[in-house]
Write a protein that holds these residues in place. Sequence first.
Motif, PDB file in Angstrom:
ATOM      1  N   UNK A 183     -15.730   2.004  -2.323  1.00 16.52           N
ATOM      2  CA  UNK A 183     -15.035   3.229  -1.933  1.00 16.52           C
ATOM      3  C   UNK A 183     -14.107   3.654  -3.071  1.00 16.52           C
ATOM      4  N   UNK A 212     -10.389   8.799   1.012  1.00 14.07           N
ATOM      5  CA  UNK A 212     -11.269   7.635   0.883  1.00 14.07           C
ATOM      6  C   UNK A 212     -12.721   8.078   0.940  1.00 14.07           C
ATOM      7  N   UNK A 214      -8.044   4.688  -6.998  1.00 18.48           N
ATOM      8  CA  UNK A 214      -8.067   3.304  -6.535  1.00 18.48           C
ATOM      9  C   UNK A 214      -9.473   3.033  -6.016  1.00 18.48           C
ATOM     10  N   UNK A 274     -11.979   0.577  -4.116  1.00 19.23           N
ATOM     11  CA  UNK A 274     -12.021  -0.548  -3.186  1.00 19.23           C
ATOM     12  C   UNK A 274     -13.431  -1.084  -3.065  1.00 19.23           C
ATOM     13  N   UNK A 285     -11.556  -5.454   3.288  1.00 13.79           N
ATOM     14  CA  UNK A 285     -11.332  -4.795   2.002  1.00 13.79           C
ATOM     15  C   UNK A 285     -10.634  -5.718   1.011  1.00 13.79           C
ATOM     16  N   UNK A 286     -11.011  -5.568  -0.232  1.00  9.72           N
ATOM     17  CA  UNK A 286     -10.261  -6.192  -1.304  1.00  9.72           C
ATOM     18  C   UNK A 286      -8.995  -5.404  -1.562  1.00  9.72           C
ATOM     19  N   UNK A 287      -8.202  -5.872  -2.492  1.00 13.49           N
ATOM     20  CA  UNK A 287      -6.911  -5.224  -2.772  1.00 13.49           C
ATOM     21  C   UNK A 287      -7.053  -4.042  -3.719  1.00 13.49           C
ATOM     22  N   UNK A 333     -12.730   2.636  14.285  1.00 13.01           N
ATOM     23  CA  UNK A 333     -11.849   1.644  13.686  1.00 13.01           C
ATOM     24  C   UNK A 333     -10.545   2.312  13.267  1.00 13.01           C
ATOM     25  N   UNK A 344      -7.434   1.433  10.434  1.00 16.36           N
ATOM     26  CA  UNK A 344      -6.961   0.598   9.342  1.00 16.36           C
ATOM     27  C   UNK A 344      -5.560   1.040   8.948  1.00 16.36           C
ATOM     28  N   UNK A 389      -2.776   0.989   5.738  1.00 19.02           N
ATOM     29  CA  UNK A 389      -2.624   0.801   4.296  1.00 19.02           C
ATOM     30  C   UNK A 389      -1.144   0.869   3.931  1.00 19.02           C
ATOM     31  N   UNK A 438      -1.038  -1.150  -0.967  1.00 21.09           N
ATOM     32  CA  UNK A 438      -2.373  -0.636  -1.252  1.00 21.09           C
ATOM     33  C   UNK A 438      -3.537  -1.245  -0.502  1.00 21.09           C
ATOM     34  N   UNK A 439      -3.404  -2.452   0.006  1.00 19.74           N
ATOM     35  CA  UNK A 439      -4.577  -3.052   0.657  1.00 19.74           C
ATOM     36  C   UNK A 439      -4.874  -2.378   1.985  1.00 19.74           C
ATOM     37  N   UNK A 440      -6.114  -2.459   2.411  1.00 21.94           N
ATOM     38  CA  UNK A 440      -6.558  -1.886   3.686  1.00 21.94           C
ATOM     39  C   UNK A 440      -6.654  -3.011   4.709  1.00 21.94           C
ATOM     40  N   UNK A 475      -7.433  -4.148   8.613  1.00 25.66           N
ATOM     41  CA  UNK A 475      -8.058  -3.784   9.880  1.00 25.66           C
ATOM     42  C   UNK A 475      -7.070  -3.985  11.023  1.00 25.66           C
ATOM     43  N   UNK A 517     -10.670  -2.109  16.884  1.00 25.52           N
ATOM     44  CA  UNK A 517     -12.023  -1.556  16.972  1.00 25.52           C
ATOM     45  C   UNK A 517     -12.332  -1.139  18.420  1.00 25.52           C
ATOM     46  N   UNK A 540      -5.416   4.970   8.848  1.00 26.69           N
ATOM     47  CA  UNK A 540      -6.691   5.667   8.746  1.00 26.69           C
ATOM     48  C   UNK A 540      -7.562   5.359   9.956  1.00 26.69           C
ATOM     49  N   UNK A 579     -18.194   4.470  12.322  1.00 29.74           N
ATOM     50  CA  UNK A 579     -19.475   4.043  11.785  1.00 29.74           C
ATOM     51  C   UNK A 579     -20.541   4.343  12.823  1.00 29.74           C
ATOM     52  N   UNK A 593     -18.899   3.371   6.617  1.00 31.44           N
ATOM     53  CA  UNK A 593     -17.738   3.689   7.431  1.00 31.44           C
ATOM     54  C   UNK A 593     -17.120   4.949   6.820  1.00 31.44           C
ATOM     55  N   UNK A 594     -16.964   5.996   7.623  1.00 33.69           N
ATOM     56  CA  UNK A 594     -16.339   7.202   7.099  1.00 33.69           C
ATOM     57  C   UNK A 594     -14.923   7.292   7.623  1.00 33.69           C
ATOM     58  N   UNK A 595     -14.025   7.750   6.774  1.00 32.63           N
ATOM     59  CA  UNK A 595     -12.597   7.736   7.071  1.00 32.63           C
ATOM     60  C   UNK A 595     -12.033   9.140   7.232  1.00 32.63           C
TER      61      UNK A 595
END
Lengths: 114, 114
Positions: free
Chosen positions: A35, A43, A88, A90, A105-107, B35, B37, B39, B43-45, B47, B50, B91, B95, B102-104
């Motif tokens: 992403x 996103x 950014x 992801x 997700x990763x950072x 879902x 999320x 942030x 910066x990390x996402x 979860x 659901x 966010x 899906x 996955x759309x945000x």
Amino acid sequence: DSGVTQTPKHLITATGQRVTLRCSPRSGDLSVYWYQQSLDQGLQFLIQYYNGEERAKGNILERFSAQQFPDLHSELNLSSLELGDSALYFCASSVEGATNEKLFFGSGTQLSVL
Amino acid sequence: AQKITQTQPGMFVQEKEAVTLDCTYDTSDQSYGLFWYKQPSSGEMIFLIYQGSYDEQNATEGRYSLNFQKARKSANLVISASQLGDSAMYFCAMRVPNTDKLIFGTGTRLQVFP
């Protein structure tokens, strides 16, 4: 810690250059997603791989490419970089990609194109 | 095409109060997953929660609950007893089968004040 590892965390480069972002999914996850998050686009889904094969493609530019290797890690290659590619990036993973599976997700890798 | 809409760019809430973050979605599929999320500024996402389209009960995860109104195509996140650490971007995502991605939505920035 999500278990998804992205390297590098930060990347600063110049226009016209090429960079490679790396992602190691959670142990056991076969699906990898990329992403892009920017202020103006939000996103955006770029691409998904499942067990080495491309499964879904989103708003990925032709200058960008990705692959997933036999050990399931993935790389996102960005070439001929433009200022607008600063974002950014992801990586996320899930076991299979089923509808009810959450993504881990990763950072992220913060890319700055100067 | 699937779409997620978050109409609140920003929300303020006082510590210990409850807050609802809005999310509406658009899909013609009968089976889908929703879902949320978080942030944080780091910066990390992360979860949060659901909800499956066939789930009859609203999902709950600790202080998070999802107010799912299928007929209205809404999936609002309710955070009870807000904490300062809840300040972040939130966010909503969806899906659908056969697409895997996955759309945000565009996100809602929540600020919790003392």
